[in-house]
Design a protein around this motif. Structure first.
Motif, mmCIF file in Angstrom:
data_model
loop_
_atom_site.group_PDB
_atom_site.id
_atom_site.type_symbol
_atom_site.label_atom_id
_atom_site.label_comp_id
_atom_site.label_asym_id
_atom_site.label_seq_id
_atom_site.Cartn_x
_atom_site.Cartn_y
_atom_site.Cartn_z
ATOM 1 N N ILE A 45 0.843 -1.202 0.000
ATOM 2 C CA ILE A 45 0.000 0.000 0.000
ATOM 3 C C ILE A 45 0.877 1.249 0.000
ATOM 4 N N ASP A 46 1.910 1.191 0.828
ATOM 5 C CA ASP A 46 2.804 2.356 0.871
ATOM 6 C C ASP A 46 3.506 2.557 -0.456
ATOM 7 N N GLN A 47 3.890 1.432 -1.063
ATOM 8 C CA GLN A 47 4.569 1.556 -2.361
ATOM 9 C C GLN A 47 3.641 2.153 -3.405
ATOM 10 N N VAL A 48 2.411 1.664 -3.399
ATOM 11 C CA VAL A 48 1.440 2.195 -4.360
ATOM 12 C C VAL A 48 1.213 3.671 -4.086
ATOM 13 N N GLU A 49 1.070 3.984 -2.822
ATOM 14 C CA GLU A 49 0.778 5.363 -2.491
ATOM 15 C C GLU A 49 1.928 6.282 -2.886
ATOM 16 N N ASP A 56 -7.974 -3.520 -7.065
ATOM 17 C CA ASP A 56 -8.682 -2.617 -7.970
ATOM 18 C C ASP A 56 -7.800 -2.315 -9.178
ATOM 19 N N LYS A 57 -8.416 -1.734 -10.195
ATOM 20 C CA LYS A 57 -7.665 -1.448 -11.412
ATOM 21 C C LYS A 57 -6.696 -0.295 -11.196
ATOM 22 N N VAL A 58 -5.661 -0.298 -12.016
ATOM 23 C CA VAL A 58 -4.615 0.704 -11.828
ATOM 24 C C VAL A 58 -4.826 1.920 -12.723
ATOM 25 N N ASN A 59 -5.899 1.923 -13.486
ATOM 26 C CA ASN A 59 -6.025 2.970 -14.513
ATOM 27 C C ASN A 59 -7.005 4.069 -14.118
ATOM 28 N N LYS A 60 -7.148 4.306 -12.837
ATOM 29 C CA LYS A 60 -8.165 5.272 -12.440
ATOM 30 C C LYS A 60 -7.585 6.591 -11.983
ATOM 31 N N CYS A 61 -6.355 6.853 -12.319
ATOM 32 C CA CYS A 61 -5.741 8.071 -11.798
ATOM 33 C C CYS A 61 -5.373 9.016 -12.932
ATOM 34 N N PRO A 62 -6.297 9.850 -13.375
ATOM 35 C CA PRO A 62 -5.978 10.768 -14.476
ATOM 36 C C PRO A 62 -4.839 11.740 -14.166
ATOM 37 N N LEU A 78 3.650 6.027 -5.420
ATOM 38 C CA LEU A 78 3.601 6.273 -6.859
ATOM 39 C C LEU A 78 2.491 7.246 -7.231
ATOM 40 N N LEU A 79 1.459 7.293 -6.419
ATOM 41 C CA LEU A 79 0.323 8.148 -6.766
ATOM 42 C C LEU A 79 0.698 9.613 -6.591
ATOM 43 N N PRO A 80 0.070 10.469 -7.370
ATOM 44 C CA PRO A 80 0.519 11.866 -7.400
ATOM 45 C C PRO A 80 0.084 12.697 -6.187
ATOM 46 N N GLN A 81 -0.707 12.142 -5.318
ATOM 47 C CA GLN A 81 -1.132 12.847 -4.105
ATOM 48 C C GLN A 81 -1.876 14.141 -4.391
ATOM 49 N N THR A 82 -2.611 14.168 -5.464
ATOM 50 C CA THR A 82 -3.440 15.349 -5.689
ATOM 51 C C THR A 82 -4.694 15.284 -4.838
ATOM 52 N N GLN A 83 -5.033 14.124 -4.344
ATOM 53 C CA GLN A 83 -6.218 13.909 -3.522
ATOM 54 C C GLN A 83 -7.477 14.354 -4.253
ATOM 55 N N CYS A 141 -10.558 8.999 -8.913
ATOM 56 C CA CYS A 141 -10.555 7.545 -8.978
ATOM 57 C C CYS A 141 -11.819 6.981 -8.337
ATOM 58 N N GLY A 142 -12.554 7.841 -7.669
ATOM 59 C CA GLY A 142 -13.744 7.350 -6.988
ATOM 60 C C GLY A 142 -13.491 7.047 -5.525
ATOM 61 N N TYR A 143 -12.276 7.278 -5.081
ATOM 62 C CA TYR A 143 -11.968 7.088 -3.668
ATOM 63 C C TYR A 143 -11.646 8.435 -3.058
ATOM 64 N N PRO A 144 -11.902 8.587 -1.784
ATOM 65 C CA PRO A 144 -11.667 9.901 -1.159
ATOM 66 C C PRO A 144 -10.203 10.123 -0.853
ATOM 67 N N GLY A 145 -9.393 10.275 -1.873
ATOM 68 C CA GLY A 145 -7.996 10.567 -1.643
ATOM 69 C C GLY A 145 -7.115 9.465 -2.199
ATOM 70 N N CYS A 146 -5.793 9.732 -2.125
ATOM 71 C CA CYS A 146 -4.862 8.814 -2.762
ATOM 72 C C CYS A 146 -4.640 7.552 -1.932
ATOM 73 N N ARG A 147 -4.615 7.718 -0.625
ATOM 74 C CA ARG A 147 -4.383 6.562 0.240
ATOM 75 C C ARG A 147 -5.485 5.504 0.065
ATOM 76 N N PRO A 148 -6.745 5.915 0.093
ATOM 77 C CA PRO A 148 -7.784 4.902 -0.106
ATOM 78 C C PRO A 148 -7.679 4.195 -1.452
ATOM 79 N N TYR A 149 -7.278 4.954 -2.471
ATOM 80 C CA TYR A 149 -7.131 4.316 -3.771
ATOM 81 C C TYR A 149 -5.964 3.336 -3.742
ATOM 82 N N ALA A 150 -4.893 3.728 -3.037
ATOM 83 C CA ALA A 150 -3.745 2.823 -2.914
ATOM 84 C C ALA A 150 -4.185 1.532 -2.237
#
Lengths: 829, 191, 350
Positions: free
Chosen positions: B38-42, B69-75, B44-49, B53-62
């Motif tokens: 989860i930390d590794q995924v997080e 979940d699919k990896v293609n939800k982060c525009p 990588l995420l851009p932390q725009t929050q 992606c449909g989740y309330p923030g980057c951590r939940p998506y991670a």
């Protein structure tokens, strides 16, 4: 085994790996002494630190003297900027920078008056100064490294590390450049004075002046200067090093002189070594002995397209174009203009850029002096680049990864240790611009690193926000609980009889007022409208429009499969239909909302009316007795406002009738409402001054009314409301009426409104919204485009008629909306 | 015959016990705290929050990605982030499920004289990068803005623009061929 | 006015790829001349066929790949590949042998891997190995070396042999018209003899070994050595790979020779026979398929040298240059990965 110092004294040299021997071509410019050119008429002084770490001290039109400080700041890396000559500041604006990007930076344009008058210079004897004073003088003189990188010198001279060795860099390994060469030949004594100051500040064990063996005259001059300098005997020497590019690079020079390598990512000071350029030493001498800030430097103007090549003293800020004109520059076709040497210098496309502290050379080569542009060919992995690389990198691997944009892999091949010397590109048989790839990769890596930091910050802020929201929620819950408990306690202690009495009184009062209610409902209605026309009208209009737009966006565009052909056939009609249907839907929704609001209004209104009624009554009474001046003022303001709003109202509405009607009443209604509201508070304070207890009770009653929950707990509210009036009733009738009225409000329509004021605003907003939408509906049904135009015209009317600022804003917004809608309509077409 | 069977069984049993003990110790000794994926995924995420992606923030998506979940939800992360996520999770890269945003980094800018002070954008901002109070003008702290776009929608008067970050000498990308060759007006040059 | 923008450095070497390749070709001339002298003019025809085929193939494939044709052809890399292959194969091999070999080298080995700079294997050697495996008879019948006076393979004769579509001449070459013209190479002879139980001394007594390492072969190798030294001097190649090959081959063969002179030939025989010098200076030094760092190149060269010796001594093929080079090519990325120079300012190993 000799110690390092002994080896230094012997002049032992180490081998620096890689390197190349490009044609030197220094004889073009090193034949004649440094001379001066006529002063330019205009100077461009970039002030990039302004806005970040510094403040600008001058203004447009101000006269400045040569050497006058233009900025003020106190950051660690802040360096002041000085006027290069005396004259007038004619503009402060972004001007193309002397940078490879040519991006504009904020600059002071100074028109020279031709006198070149110095400001007052503080001449001092260095022996009279403390080290800190010297450092601060160096900083205030704006001295930066003159070798090209322009790193602030005071930082280098104020290092925390113990310095054993100072290397004075007179290597000047780049082809063409001879500014340091000439400076050493002609001003060796001055340089040595600067070196003495450096020696005093850093107190190193040895000072080595490194000069390449292609500058024997300079080495000779420096050796003589050392001989009659005040430096301790045997602490300084000139070391002549073999000519090789890039031995003048700081890291390479340290390796050649000491055999040590500066660890990656570290500063030389961590090895106890400081490298200073000879030009910097000269500037330090000028600053300390004569108080002169760094406002001019030696620049080599060379290349075969310059007909008077040589070294010149040029004030910093002189536009390159001016300097070139003075040395008979004749551009050829496809002329390149290079700032710095041919190996590391950057080409500029615009010659109207200033000479900076680090600009040591301007090279205007003829086309046969530089490599022609040739296309990049395939890398044949010949490995010449790796042999030439002074940092022992594998340039072709870096290139491979940089080209594929695998920047992290490039970083794993130590891309960050690349000094961008250009040796690899120089030897490349395939004409690959390797350094360019590395620069792009490096900047991408830098951006990536920065983004990582930013992302981390964003994450922290996000988490902090979540924490804050959570805390607020908990606090709110705790408060609500506390309040509920309090209420519970109150209810227990309250008197049932009192409740009954209060209920009875309320009923009576209601009955008495019921006559007025109808009449006042109208007024209230109007008041609501006028209220909305009041500052909220514009806002709500904007809101309504924004909502309409969003609703329009929400409805799916007519692009589903079965619609496609239809749309192609009859796209305009289709769109019109769609837009109409959208509008219809909106209209329907609006109508519903309106109906609902209207239903609510009755309740709101009754309560409001009561408030107003009572308030005005109390106002009249108190006004007369207390004779409050403020109240009058408030009333006057209210009236004026009402008048304005009436105008707005008229302008704003196309039907006019309704609002004209309204606005006539508005005048009085608003006046009374606003005035009375203000006076209610006045009255309250007055009452309070009469009776403290009553005031307290009143406050409690008000608070209670506020807190009375929306749907449930009606009895509690009732009880509290009835309990208080009794207390008050016994003391002051006015107070009683106000408070009891408040209670009635809470009682009358507890579902929708917590506070009468809020309710009124909400009602007003809703009304205005409804109205606007009605308008848009009617016009939209006609056609979408005509609607846009009418609205645009409407809003323009508003613009001219209304004095209210908010109305103007709303108009602007509406216009923007109209534009957007028009664009959307076009798109749909 | 029987003895050899017994020996085999005994040897296998002993081996099983020994390996079981080793495994038990290993599980205890090299126990992994939390779920590092989860930390590794997080990371990588851009932390725009931004919540796109449909989740309330980057951590939940991670966390969701870690749970399959699919990896293609982060525009905001774009294709690059998606590819890194796919590599990390060992799944096939997929095209972004929303239209990929332009790579240009943007920040929100409030046209301040049009702001009515409704505070709606403040509530929408996931990183508290908007400053202001009710009925008072708001402004965006540009350096903290992640460009998530979330404040644009709630604005009732549509006074928030997403402006691309200005190129300065500090963030210039060294792409030389992108420099427009501009002609400086002669008048300026001659002065 | 606006000035032109370019990235630094603004000066560069004039030694470009095309020029490097051109110099390689020029340095091949002594070797080719020696080969012509001792083995007749067949090689000249092979070279011509190979060059024409190579350029045609390269142009076609570049057109198919939508790459610039003219500038890429001008880099002379196809020329070098064609030359090396043509030199390596027997001078009187039928024309289709060299055509197939060249097409395979250019199309499969070079362009299908991404063109110049991206190929994993040395194109000339890969083509050679394909031919050696596919057409062993044609590929092992060498022209017997002649002194100039006895020269029997002139242009017209070579033309006749190479373009004679009925290949019986070649197939039965030992006893028909060109009897005495073609024969096995000295290394081949040696290998056969050793396998038949003869000692090296007995084998070397044969007329084919009348020169130090076999007639003609010593001189041809010596000519390639001279060409290679000129390349070193011109800095067309660096010394590391050649040094690695020759040193490793010398050490290995000395070791074997000292251990058992009866079954192992002398180091001189190894160094100056077959394709040793051609490989050491012209084939293995192809930078595209070699290791990149200086240390890596020495290792790469040493690996080729050792493999040449091992395959020559213990393998089934008489000469081993092509196999050794291809095997080393495979290892080049591996070598590069593990032999990275220490970057300035880093401790070793990082």
């Amino acid at each position: 085994m000799l110690t390092l110092l002994e080896q230094l004294d012997k002049g032992s040299l180490w081998q620096s790996p890689g390197g190349i021997h490009p044609p030197e071509l220094k004889q073009l410019s090193n034949q004649q002494a440094i001379s001066r050119l006529p002063l330019a008429k205009q100077f461009v002084v970039p002030i990039p630190q302004v806005g970040e770490q510094a403040r600008l001290l001058v203004d447009v039109g101000q006269t400045v003297l040569k050497g006058q400080v233009l900025t003020e700041g106190n950051g660690f890396i802040y360096l002041p900027v000085h006027a290069p000559t005396s004259g007038t500041v004619t503009a402060i604006k972004p001007v193309a920078s002397n940078h490879a990007s040519g991006l504009p930076v904020l600059s002071c344009i100074i028109d020279a008056d031709g006198n070149d008058t110095w400001c007052d210079l503080i001449v001092s004897e260095p022996s009279a100064l403390t080290n800190d004073e010297i450092i601060s003088k160096i900083k205030l003189a704006g001295i930066a490294g003159m070798g090209g990188a322009a790193f602030p010198t005071h930082i280098k001279l104020n290092t925390a590390s113990e310095i054993d060795l100072v290397i004075i860099n007179g290597v000047e390994c780049e082809p063409y450049i001879t500014s340091d060469d000439r400076l050493m030949r002609e001003h060796s004594d001055e340089i040595l004075k600067g070196v003495e100051i450096i020696h005093r500040l850093l107190n190193p064990q040895r000072i080595i002046i490194a000069i390449e063996d292609n500058k024997p005259e300079a080495a000779e001059a420096m050796q003589q200067a050392i001989n009659h300098s005040k430096l301790p005997a045997n602490s300084a020497r000139v070391t002549v090093i073999p000519t090789k590019y890039p031995s003048g690079g700081e890291k390479q020079l340290i390796q050649i002189i000491t055999g040590k390598e500066v660890p990656s990512g570290c500063l030389p000071s961590q090895l106890g070594i400081v490298v200073q350029n000879v030009g910097t030493a000269f500037a330090i001498q000028d600053a300390i002995y004569y108080g002169k800030p760094l406002v001019e430097r030696v620049v080599t103007l060379t290349g075969k397209n310059i007909h008077r090549p040589g070294n010149y003293w040029l004030p910093i800020g002189t536009p390159v174009s001016t300097a070139l004109k003075l040395v008979d520059f004749s551009p050829s076709s496809d002329q390149k203009l290079i700032i710095g040497g041919p190996m590391m210098g950057y080409a500029i496309n615009n010659a109207y850029v200033p000479i900076l502290k680090g600009t040591n050379c301007i090279l205007a080569p003829s086309n046969d002096e530089i490599s022609p542009d040739s296309d990049e060919k395939a890398c044949i992995r010949c490995g010449e680049c790796a042999i030439a690389c002074p940092a022992l990198l594998l340039p072709q691997q870096l290139f491979w990864h940089a080209k594929a944009e695998e920047y992290d892999k490039a970083a794993s091949f130590n891309l960050q240790d690349c000094i961008e010397c250009g040796c690899c590109s120089y030897v490349c048989p395939s004409d690959i611009p390797l350094v360019e790839y590395y620069r792009i990769a490096k900047s991408a890596l830098r951006v990536e690193a920065e983004e990582k930091v930013l992302a981390e910050q964003a994450k922290q802020r996000f988490e902090a926000r979540l924490q804050r929201l959570e805390d607020e929620k908990l606090a709110r819950e705790a408060k609500a609980k506390e309040a509920a408990e309090k209420r519970q306690a109150n209810m227990k202690s309250s008197d049932k009889d009192a409740v009954a009495a209060a209920m009875a009184r309320i009923a009576a009062k209601k009955a008495a007022q019921s006559n007025d209610v109808n009449q006042q409902t109208d007024i209230q209605n109007n008041q609501a409208v006028s209220d909305s026309v009041n500052k909220k009208s514009a806002v709500s209009a904007a809101i309504a429009r924004a909502k309409a737009k969003k609703a329009a966006q929400a409805t799916p565009p007519p692009s589903s499969a079965e619609n496609n052909t239809l749309q192609q056939d009859n796209s305009i009609g289709n769109v019109a239909e769609v837009s109409m249907s959208q509008q219809d839907r909106i209209a329907a929704a609006v109508a519903r909302a309106k109906a609902k609001k209207a239903a609510q209004h009755n309740q709101v209104i009754t309560s409001d009316v009561v408030v107003n009624d009572s308030a005005s009554v109390s106002t009249l009474e108190i006004d007369s007795t207390v004779n409050d001046k403020k109240a009058k003022v408030a009333a006057a303001i209210a009236k004026a406002k009402a008048k304005k709003l009436q105008q707005v109202g008229i302008a704003n509405d196309t039907d006019g009738n309704e609002l004209a009607d309204v606005s006539s009443i508005t005048k009085t209604a608003v006046a009374s409402s606003i005035g009375s509201e203000k006076l209610v508070t006045e009255s309250k304070t007055d009452i309070g001054s009469l009776d403290k207890k009553a005031r307290v009770a009143l406050a409690i009653a008000k608070a209670k009314a506020k807190k009375s929950p929306q749907g449930h707990d009606r009895t509690a509210a009732d009880e509290s409301s009835s309990s208080l009036p009794i207390n008050l009733n016994t003391q002051i009738s006015n107070g009683t009426s106000t408070s009891s009225d408040n209670e009635i409000i809470a009682d009358a329509e507890p579902e929708n409104v917590e506070q009468d004021k809020k309710a009124r605003i909400a009602a007003a907003v809703a009304k205005a919204k409804a109205k606007k939408l009605q308008q848009t509906e009617s016009s939209n049904v006609k056609s979408a485009l005509s609607d846009i135009s009418t609205r645009a015209s409407q809003t323009e009317n508003v613009d001219t008629a209304a004095l209210d600022k908010k109305a103007k804003v709303a108009a602007a917004v509406a216009k923007a909306k109209a534009k957007k809608l028009a664009q959307q309509a076009e798109k749909k077409d | 015959m029987m003895t050899s069977i017994f020996i085999a069984v005994a040897v296998l049993t002993i081996a099983a016990i020994v390996f079981g003990i080793i495994l038990g110790f290993a599980a205890d000794k090299f126990k992994v705290e939390g779920n590092p994926i989860i930390d590794q995924v997080e990371a990588l995420l851009p932390q725009t929050q931004c919540g796109q992606c449909g989740y309330p923030g980057c951590r939940p998506y991670a966390e969701a990605i870690a749970n399959g979940d699919k990896v293609n939800k982060c525009p905001p992360g774009g294709t690059a982030t998606m590819e890194k996520l796919a590599e990390l999770m060992g799944v096939e890269p997929e095209p972004l499920n929303q239209e990929a945003q332009e790579a240009v980094k943007k920040v929100a800018y409030i046209r301040e004289d049009e702001c009515i002070g409704c505070t709606k954008c403040i509530q929408a901002c996931p990183v508290d990068a908007i400053l202001g109070a009710g009925k008072l003008m708001h402004t965006v702290i540009a350096k903290d803005c992640t460009g998530c776009d979330l404040c644009v929608e709630p604005c009732p008067v549509d006074c928030i623009d997403m402006l691309p970050v200005e190129t300065t000498l500090k963030n210039w990308d060294w792409k030389l061929n992108a420099i427009p060759v501009t002609l400086v007006s002669e008048s300026l040059e001659d002065r | 006015m606006a000035f032109k923008i370019a990235s630094s450095p603004h000066v560069g070497t004039t030694l470009q790829t095309a020029k490097v390749m051109q110099r390689v070709v020029l340095c091949l001339i002594p070797g080719i001349a020696a080969q012509l002298y001792f083995f007749g003019y067949g090689t000249l025809l092979q070279i011509a066929i190979a060059i024409i085929t190579a350029y045609a193939a390269e142009a076609t494939i570049l057109a198919l790949r939508n790459r610039p044709i003219k500038s890429t052809l001008a880099d002379n890399s196809a020329l070098v590949t064609a030359l090396l292959l043509a030199i390596a194969i027997p001078p009187l091999a039928p024309w289709w042998v060299i055509v197939i070999g060249t097409l395979f080298s250019i199309i499969i080995v070079k362009h299908l891997y991404g063109g110049l700079g991206n190929n994993l294997f040395n194109p000339a050697m890969a083509g050679y190995v394909l031919l050696l495996i596919s057409f062993p008879v044609q590929m092992t019948d060498w022209v017997s070396p002649m002194s100039a006076a006895q020269q029997s393979v002139d242009i017209s004769y070579a033309w006749k042999v190479i373009f004679n579509s009925t290949s019986d001449i070649i197939l039965t070459g030992h006893n028909l018209a060109i009897d005495g013209t073609t024969m096995a190479t000295p290394l081949d002879t040696l290998k056969t003899d050793l396998s038949m139980g003869l000692t090296t001394h007995e084998s070397l007594a044969k007329p084919i070994f009348s020169s130090m390492t076999g007639l003609g072969w010593f001189e041809v190798n010596f000519a390639f050595l001279i060409g290679g030294l000129i390349m070193l001097k011109l800095k067309v190649i660096r010394w590391h790979i050649s040094f690695g090959i020759l040193t490793a081959l010398f050490i290995c063969s000395s070791f074997g020779f000292l251990l058992n002179p009866d079954t192992h030939v002398s180091p001189i025989m190894h160094l100056f026979s077959g394709g040793t010098m051609l490989a050491a200076f012209f084939i293995a030094t192809d930078p595209v398929t070699a290791a990149t760092s200086a240390r890596g190149r020495i290792i790469f060269g040493a690996m080729i040298g050792a493999l040449i010796y091992v395959i020559r001594t213990f393998g089934g093929y008489p000469d081993a240059v092509a196999f050794a080079v291809l095997l080393a090519n495979m290892c080049a990325p591996f070598i590069d990965h593990y032999v990275r120079p220490r970057t300035y300012g880093h401790r070793s190993g990082s």
